[in-house]
Design a protein around this motif. Structure first.
Motif, PDB file in Angstrom:
ATOM      1  N   ALA A  41       4.640   0.637   0.589  1.00 46.91           N
ATOM      2  CA  ALA A  41       3.674   0.096  -0.364  1.00 46.91           C
ATOM      3  C   ALA A  41       2.356   0.796  -0.054  1.00 46.91           C
ATOM      4  O   ALA A  41       1.975   0.921   1.114  1.00 46.91           O
ATOM      5  CB  ALA A  41       3.534  -1.409  -0.206  1.00 46.91           C
ATOM      6  N   VAL A  42       1.671   1.277  -1.074  1.00 42.69           N
ATOM      7  CA  VAL A  42       0.436   2.035  -0.885  1.00 42.69           C
ATOM      8  C   VAL A  42      -0.744   1.177  -1.311  1.00 42.69           C
ATOM      9  O   VAL A  42      -0.776   0.641  -2.421  1.00 42.69           O
ATOM     10  CB  VAL A  42       0.465   3.342  -1.708  1.00 42.69           C
ATOM     11  N   ASN A  43      -1.708   1.039  -0.402  1.00 44.93           N
ATOM     12  CA  ASN A  43      -2.945   0.330  -0.702  1.00 44.93           C
ATOM     13  C   ASN A  43      -4.071   1.342  -0.728  1.00 44.93           C
ATOM     14  O   ASN A  43      -4.335   2.005   0.277  1.00 44.93           O
ATOM     15  CB  ASN A  43      -3.231  -0.744   0.354  1.00 44.93           C
ATOM     16  N   LEU A  44      -4.718   1.456  -1.882  1.00 44.08           N
ATOM     17  CA  LEU A  44      -5.817   2.404  -2.027  1.00 44.08           C
ATOM     18  C   LEU A  44      -7.079   1.847  -1.396  1.00 44.08           C
ATOM     19  O   LEU A  44      -7.263   0.628  -1.307  1.00 44.08           O
ATOM     20  CB  LEU A  44      -6.062   2.703  -3.505  1.00 44.08           C
ATOM     21  N   ALA A  45      -7.954   2.738  -0.970  1.00 46.13           N
ATOM     22  CA  ALA A  45      -9.230   2.330  -0.385  1.00 46.13           C
ATOM     23  C   ALA A  45     -10.085   1.647  -1.443  1.00 46.13           C
ATOM     24  O   ALA A  45     -10.007   1.973  -2.628  1.00 46.13           O
ATOM     25  CB  ALA A  45      -9.945   3.547   0.178  1.00 46.13           C
ATOM     26  N   GLU A  46     -10.872   0.684  -1.022  1.00 42.49           N
ATOM     27  CA  GLU A  46     -11.731  -0.078  -1.940  1.00 42.49           C
ATOM     28  C   GLU A  46     -12.671   0.825  -2.730  1.00 42.49           C
ATOM     29  O   GLU A  46     -12.871   0.632  -3.921  1.00 42.49           O
ATOM     30  CB  GLU A  46     -12.559  -1.110  -1.155  1.00 42.49           C
ATOM     31  N   ASP A  47     -13.253   1.811  -2.062  1.00 45.52           N
ATOM     32  CA  ASP A  47     -14.202   2.703  -2.730  1.00 45.52           C
ATOM     33  C   ASP A  47     -13.519   3.812  -3.520  1.00 45.52           C
ATOM     34  O   ASP A  47     -14.160   4.540  -4.255  1.00 45.52           O
ATOM     35  CB  ASP A  47     -15.177   3.305  -1.718  1.00 45.52           C
ATOM     36  N   GLY A  48     -12.210   3.941  -3.369  1.00 49.43           N
ATOM     37  CA  GLY A  48     -11.473   4.976  -4.083  1.00 49.43           C
ATOM     38  C   GLY A  48     -11.597   6.354  -3.468  1.00 49.43           C
ATOM     39  O   GLY A  48     -11.032   7.311  -3.965  1.00 49.43           O
ATOM     40  N   LYS A  49     -12.341   6.477  -2.365  1.00 47.31           N
ATOM     41  CA  LYS A  49     -12.558   7.788  -1.744  1.00 47.31           C
ATOM     42  C   LYS A  49     -11.871   7.913  -0.399  1.00 47.31           C
ATOM     43  O   LYS A  49     -11.662   9.002   0.080  1.00 47.31           O
ATOM     44  CB  LYS A  49     -14.064   8.030  -1.572  1.00 47.31           C
ATOM     45  N   GLY A  50     -11.510   6.793   0.210  1.00 44.76           N
ATOM     46  CA  GLY A  50     -10.890   6.826   1.528  1.00 44.76           C
ATOM     47  C   GLY A  50      -9.425   7.193   1.465  1.00 44.76           C
ATOM     48  O   GLY A  50      -8.833   7.366   0.405  1.00 44.76           O
ATOM     49  N   VAL A  51      -8.822   7.297   2.613  1.00 45.26           N
ATOM     50  CA  VAL A  51      -7.405   7.617   2.734  1.00 45.26           C
ATOM     51  C   VAL A  51      -6.585   6.368   2.419  1.00 45.26           C
ATOM     52  O   VAL A  51      -6.894   5.279   2.916  1.00 45.26           O
ATOM     53  CB  VAL A  51      -7.097   8.123   4.161  1.00 45.26           C
ATOM     54  N   PRO A  52      -5.547   6.482   1.584  1.00 39.76           N
ATOM     55  CA  PRO A  52      -4.726   5.307   1.284  1.00 39.76           C
ATOM     56  C   PRO A  52      -3.945   4.836   2.510  1.00 39.76           C
ATOM     57  O   PRO A  52      -3.625   5.617   3.403  1.00 39.76           O
ATOM     58  CB  PRO A  52      -3.780   5.784   0.183  1.00 39.76           C
ATOM     59  N   ASP A  53      -3.643   3.541   2.539  1.00 37.53           N
ATOM     60  CA  ASP A  53      -2.889   2.935   3.627  1.00 37.53           C
ATOM     61  C   ASP A  53      -1.431   2.816   3.204  1.00 37.53           C
ATOM     62  O   ASP A  53      -1.132   2.256   2.145  1.00 37.53           O
ATOM     63  CB  ASP A  53      -3.478   1.550   3.937  1.00 37.53           C
ATOM     64  N   PHE A  54      -0.511   3.332   4.007  1.00 40.97           N
ATOM     65  CA  PHE A  54       0.921   3.279   3.723  1.00 40.97           C
ATOM     66  C   PHE A  54       1.550   2.213   4.608  1.00 40.97           C
ATOM     67  O   PHE A  54       1.592   2.374   5.822  1.00 40.97           O
ATOM     68  CB  PHE A  54       1.576   4.639   3.987  1.00 40.97           C
ATOM     69  N   SER A  55       2.038   1.113   4.012  1.00 43.85           N
ATOM     70  CA  SER A  55       2.690   0.035   4.747  1.00 43.85           C
ATOM     71  C   SER A  55       4.185   0.069   4.466  1.00 43.85           C
ATOM     72  O   SER A  55       4.595   0.130   3.306  1.00 43.85           O
ATOM     73  CB  SER A  55       2.133  -1.322   4.313  1.00 43.85           C
ATOM     74  N   VAL A  56       4.996  -0.007   5.504  1.00 51.02           N
ATOM     75  CA  VAL A  56       6.451   0.012   5.330  1.00 51.02           C
ATOM     76  C   VAL A  56       6.875  -1.274   4.618  1.00 51.02           C
ATOM     77  O   VAL A  56       6.573  -2.371   5.061  1.00 51.02           O
ATOM     78  CB  VAL A  56       7.172   0.138   6.681  1.00 51.02           C
ATOM     79  N   LEU A  57       7.556  -1.110   3.493  1.00 48.35           N
ATOM     80  CA  LEU A  57       8.051  -2.248   2.714  1.00 48.35           C
ATOM     81  C   LEU A  57       9.531  -2.481   2.993  1.00 48.35           C
ATOM     82  O   LEU A  57       9.973  -3.614   3.148  1.00 48.35           O
ATOM     83  CB  LEU A  57       7.817  -2.000   1.217  1.00 48.35           C
ATOM     84  N   ALA A  58      10.323  -1.412   3.049  1.00 47.77           N
ATOM     85  CA  ALA A  58      11.761  -1.538   3.299  1.00 47.77           C
ATOM     86  C   ALA A  58      12.272  -0.256   3.950  1.00 47.77           C
ATOM     87  O   ALA A  58      11.766   0.825   3.690  1.00 47.77           O
ATOM     88  CB  ALA A  58      12.499  -1.789   1.995  1.00 47.77           C
TER      89      ALA A  58
END
Length: 145
Positions: free
Chosen positions: A34-51
């Protein structure tokens, strides 16, 4: 020989600099993120293992859709979800599911939403709309005796 090596290193550096703006998905076999984008839209996205142990990208898309629906049932408001699977991004929105090699790149539509919100392959939707029959193979010939 040394000039050739320096030229090759310089060309690789230029190629890496040209691709620097494109965010790429991690390539871990069988892992759905699951990918969580940075709040400001400029940071590196966070990749969380979903399955883990997902055999195909479609199974990862199903896990992401399941997550999206669970969050909505709990009162969440986020209707668009981004995921990643083996080097490709998965985008789930009100139109359906699409894939892309990069976060900012062009998307390929893989599954579309039906009228009741389910996901289906686009050809199945068209068959349902205009009644186009599904191709049926002829039965195999009987063995000669």
């Amino acid at each position: 020989m040394r000039a050739l090596t320096v030229a090759a290193v310089a060309a690789a550096g230029l190629a890496a600099a040209a691709c620097q703006g494109a965010t790429e998905a991690p390539y871990t076999p069988g892992v759905c993120y699951a990918v969580n984008l940075a709040e400001d839209g400029k940071g590196v996205p966070d990749f969380s293992v979903l399955a883990r142990d997902q055999a195909q990208i479609e199974f990862c898309a199903a896990r992401l859709e399941e997550m999206r629906l669970r969050f909505l049932r709990m009162g969440g408001t986020r209707r668009d979800v981004i995921g990643a699977y083996q080097g490709q991004f998965i985008f789930i929105d009100r139109f359906g599911v699409s894939f892309s090699k990069t976060l900012e790149g062009n998307r390929f539509m893989a599954l579309a939403r039906t009228g009741d919100g389910r996901l289906a392959i686009p050809a199945a939707i068209q068959r349902e709309i205009d009644g186009t029959p599904i191709a049926v193979a002829a039965p195999p010939p009987e063995p000669a005796n």
